[in-house]
Design a protein around this motif. Structure first.
Motif, PDB file in Angstrom:
ATOM      1  N   LYS A 141       0.836  -1.190   0.000  1.00  0.00           N
ATOM      2  CA  LYS A 141       0.000   0.000   0.000  1.00  0.00           C
ATOM      3  C   LYS A 141       0.875   1.246   0.000  1.00  0.00           C
ATOM      4  O   LYS A 141       1.896   1.303   0.686  1.00  0.00           O
ATOM      5  N   LYS A 142       0.454   2.243  -0.779  1.00  0.00           N
ATOM      6  CA  LYS A 142       1.205   3.499  -0.833  1.00  0.00           C
ATOM      7  C   LYS A 142       0.846   4.341   0.387  1.00  0.00           C
ATOM      8  O   LYS A 142      -0.326   4.606   0.653  1.00  0.00           O
ATOM      9  N   VAL A 143       1.873   4.745   1.127  1.00  0.00           N
ATOM     10  CA  VAL A 143       1.649   5.544   2.335  1.00  0.00           C
ATOM     11  C   VAL A 143       2.554   6.773   2.311  1.00  0.00           C
ATOM     12  O   VAL A 143       3.537   6.830   1.578  1.00  0.00           O
ATOM     13  N   ASN A 144       2.212   7.748   3.125  1.00  0.00           N
ATOM     14  CA  ASN A 144       3.060   8.934   3.240  1.00  0.00           C
ATOM     15  C   ASN A 144       4.149   8.692   4.282  1.00  0.00           C
ATOM     16  O   ASN A 144       4.309   7.573   4.796  1.00  0.00           O
ATOM     17  N   HIS A 145       4.896   9.725   4.635  1.00  0.00           N
ATOM     18  CA  HIS A 145       6.064   9.507   5.485  1.00  0.00           C
ATOM     19  C   HIS A 145       5.708   9.216   6.940  1.00  0.00           C
ATOM     20  O   HIS A 145       6.583   8.850   7.734  1.00  0.00           O
ATOM     21  N   ILE A 146       4.423   9.339   7.309  1.00  0.00           N
ATOM     22  CA  ILE A 146       4.027   8.927   8.661  1.00  0.00           C
ATOM     23  C   ILE A 146       3.231   7.619   8.620  1.00  0.00           C
ATOM     24  O   ILE A 146       2.662   7.203   9.632  1.00  0.00           O
ATOM     25  N   GLY A 147       3.179   6.987   7.439  1.00  0.00           N
ATOM     26  CA  GLY A 147       2.583   5.666   7.330  1.00  0.00           C
ATOM     27  C   GLY A 147       1.087   5.626   7.069  1.00  0.00           C
ATOM     28  O   GLY A 147       0.471   4.566   7.202  1.00  0.00           O
ATOM     29  N   LEU A 148       0.476   6.737   6.672  1.00  0.00           N
ATOM     30  CA  LEU A 148      -0.958   6.765   6.403  1.00  0.00           C
ATOM     31  C   LEU A 148      -1.241   6.730   4.906  1.00  0.00           C
ATOM     32  O   LEU A 148      -0.479   7.285   4.103  1.00  0.00           O
TER      33      LEU A 148
ATOM     34  N   PHE B 177      -2.375  17.777   2.583  1.00  0.00           N
ATOM     35  CA  PHE B 177      -2.243  17.247   3.938  1.00  0.00           C
ATOM     36  C   PHE B 177      -1.633  15.851   3.928  1.00  0.00           C
ATOM     37  O   PHE B 177      -0.839  15.500   4.810  1.00  0.00           O
ATOM     38  N   TYR B 178      -1.996  15.040   2.931  1.00  0.00           N
ATOM     39  CA  TYR B 178      -1.434  13.688   2.813  1.00  0.00           C
ATOM     40  C   TYR B 178       0.058  13.743   2.536  1.00  0.00           C
ATOM     41  O   TYR B 178       0.860  13.068   3.208  1.00  0.00           O
ATOM     42  N   GLU B 179       0.452  14.540   1.568  1.00  0.00           N
ATOM     43  CA  GLU B 179       1.863  14.590   1.169  1.00  0.00           C
ATOM     44  C   GLU B 179       2.749  15.200   2.253  1.00  0.00           C
ATOM     45  O   GLU B 179       3.925  14.838   2.374  1.00  0.00           O
ATOM     46  N   LEU B 180       2.214  16.113   3.046  1.00  0.00           N
ATOM     47  CA  LEU B 180       2.997  16.687   4.139  1.00  0.00           C
ATOM     48  C   LEU B 180       2.963  15.815   5.393  1.00  0.00           C
ATOM     49  O   LEU B 180       3.707  16.060   6.340  1.00  0.00           O
ATOM     50  N   GLY B 181       2.112  14.817   5.403  1.00  0.00           N
ATOM     51  CA  GLY B 181       2.071  13.910   6.551  1.00  0.00           C
ATOM     52  C   GLY B 181       1.506  14.533   7.809  1.00  0.00           C
ATOM     53  O   GLY B 181       1.964  14.250   8.921  1.00  0.00           O
TER      54      GLY B 181
ATOM     55  N   PHE C 103      11.182  17.841   5.801  1.00  0.00           N
ATOM     56  CA  PHE C 103      11.703  16.480   5.886  1.00  0.00           C
ATOM     57  C   PHE C 103      12.281  15.981   4.550  1.00  0.00           C
ATOM     58  O   PHE C 103      12.675  14.844   4.448  1.00  0.00           O
ATOM     59  N   GLN C 104      12.313  16.857   3.527  1.00  0.00           N
ATOM     60  CA  GLN C 104      12.917  16.481   2.252  1.00  0.00           C
ATOM     61  C   GLN C 104      14.172  17.305   2.000  1.00  0.00           C
ATOM     62  O   GLN C 104      14.274  18.455   2.426  1.00  0.00           O
TER      63      GLN C 104
END
Length: 348
Positions: free
Chosen positions: A11-18, A47-51, A247-248
């Motif tokens: 599953k594709k998740v963002n940097h906090i795992g959601l 909001f998803y991409e910024l985690g 974080f990038q």
């Protein structure tokens, strides 16, 4: 005979795992093609991409088509739908009670520039830490398409009625009253709007984002100055925008002198690539002047008009504790009897 079982794709998740589904809301009930739906999609992506943890977000709205939008994104967050034009007061109270929340307010041009203008004014001067999005279509969509206070002179209704009153420019008002992040975008410009929203999430202070969002039912016809066709013809993009979160890794891939980096308080960077027009969005006077110039030419400027990441917020001005006020015990928030008696004695 052995059978090889192919594992399901990760599953594709963002940097906090959601997953992105954790940032979605209910199915929209707005008209098909409504610009407001595009804005909701960009909010979900940002909001998803910024985690950002969705349960740390508080959504606020008033009355109007725009005020239905919060139901369509961040379903795991907190939300409050207030009365017409009073969303700023509700947001202010909630964020004072818990300043750790990420506040986002959705409003319309009527909700902000007509009945809510007084509340908008005081929200701006206080520099509340809130993302304030105006879904601007120039009409009252819920009450059959009358002109709103942002409708341009000469714009026509579907009936042929011509608007003869000058408009409020919400960006110009926000600049004058003290907002620390002011931007204008178009619901049809995915890349620009997403970069602006990401910057607003990272910004510490009030972010006012006026998004031209065509009403496909009442204000997308020839003669409207808030239609898709009009925006495609009259939009003037100030610059190309990129947002690099803290974080990038920041990698500069364009020649020096053609890019301007504005560092946000959390270490993120708003990267501005200059186009033909030279413009510095940290200069508030220049922002006001360029809006006046665009109005005279009939242009609709989009991009970041002004950013000031260093001005104290209302929370900082009040010297509030880091702990949310709403979680403090009564002994911390209520004066003792001795203190109250002293105050009463001083008033005798």
């Amino acid at each position: 005979m052995s059978t090889t079982v192919t594992p399901p794709p990760a599953k594709k998740v963002n940097h906090i795992g959601l997953e992105v589904i954790n940032y979605k809301g209910s199915k929209t009930t707005l008209c098909a093609g409504c610009g407001h739906n595009s804005i909701s999609e960009r909010i979900i992506e940002a909001f998803y991409e910024l985690g950002v943890e969705p349960w740390t977000v508080a959504k606020f709205s008033g009355i109007g088509c725009s005020s239905k939008s919060p139901a369509y994104f961040l379903g795991l967050s907190h939300g409050f739908n207030g009365v017409h034009g009073r969303m700023p007061a509700i947001a202010t109270g909630a964020l004072l009670a818990n300043s750790t929340l990420v506040g986002i307010g959705l409003s319309g041009d009527g909700d902000t520039a007509s009945i809510g203008l007084g509340q908008f004014m005081h929200l701006v001067r206080r520099n509340m830490p809130l993302i304030y999005i105006i879904e601007d279509n120039g009409v009252y969509g819920l009450t059959k398409g009358q002109f709103s206070a942002t409708a341009n002179i000469g714009s026509t209704l579907k009936t042929g009625t011509v608007n003869d009153l000058p408009p409020f420019d919400c960006c110009a008002l926000a600049l004058k009253w003290g907002a620390t992040f002011v931007a204008r975008s178009f619901s049809g410009d995915k890349k620009q709007l997403q970069a602006i929203l990401k910057t607003a999430i990272a910004h510490r202070g009030l972010s006012v984002i006026d998004v031209v969002s065509p009403c496909v039912t009442f204000n997308d016809h020839q003669g409207s100055t808030k239609s898709y066709a009009y925006m495609k013809e009259h939009e003037t993009v100030l610059h190309e925008l990129d947002f690099v979160p803290h974080f990038q890794e920041i990698a500069v891939d364009i020649p020096e002198g053609e890019v301007m980096d504005v560092e946000m308080h959390d270490g993120s960077h708003l990267r501005i690539r200059k186009l033909a027009r030279t413009y510095d969005p940290t200069n508030r006077l220049a922002a006001g002047a360029i809006l006046e110039e665009a109005e005279a030419k009939g242009e609709v400027l989009t991009g970041v008009l002004y950013v000031n990441p260093s001005k104290p917020t209302f929370i900082e001005q009040l010297n509030l504790m880091d702990v949310p006020i709403g979680t403090l015990p009564e002994s911390k928030t209520r004066p003792s009897r001795e203190v109250l008696e002293q105050v009463m004695e001083e008033l005798r």
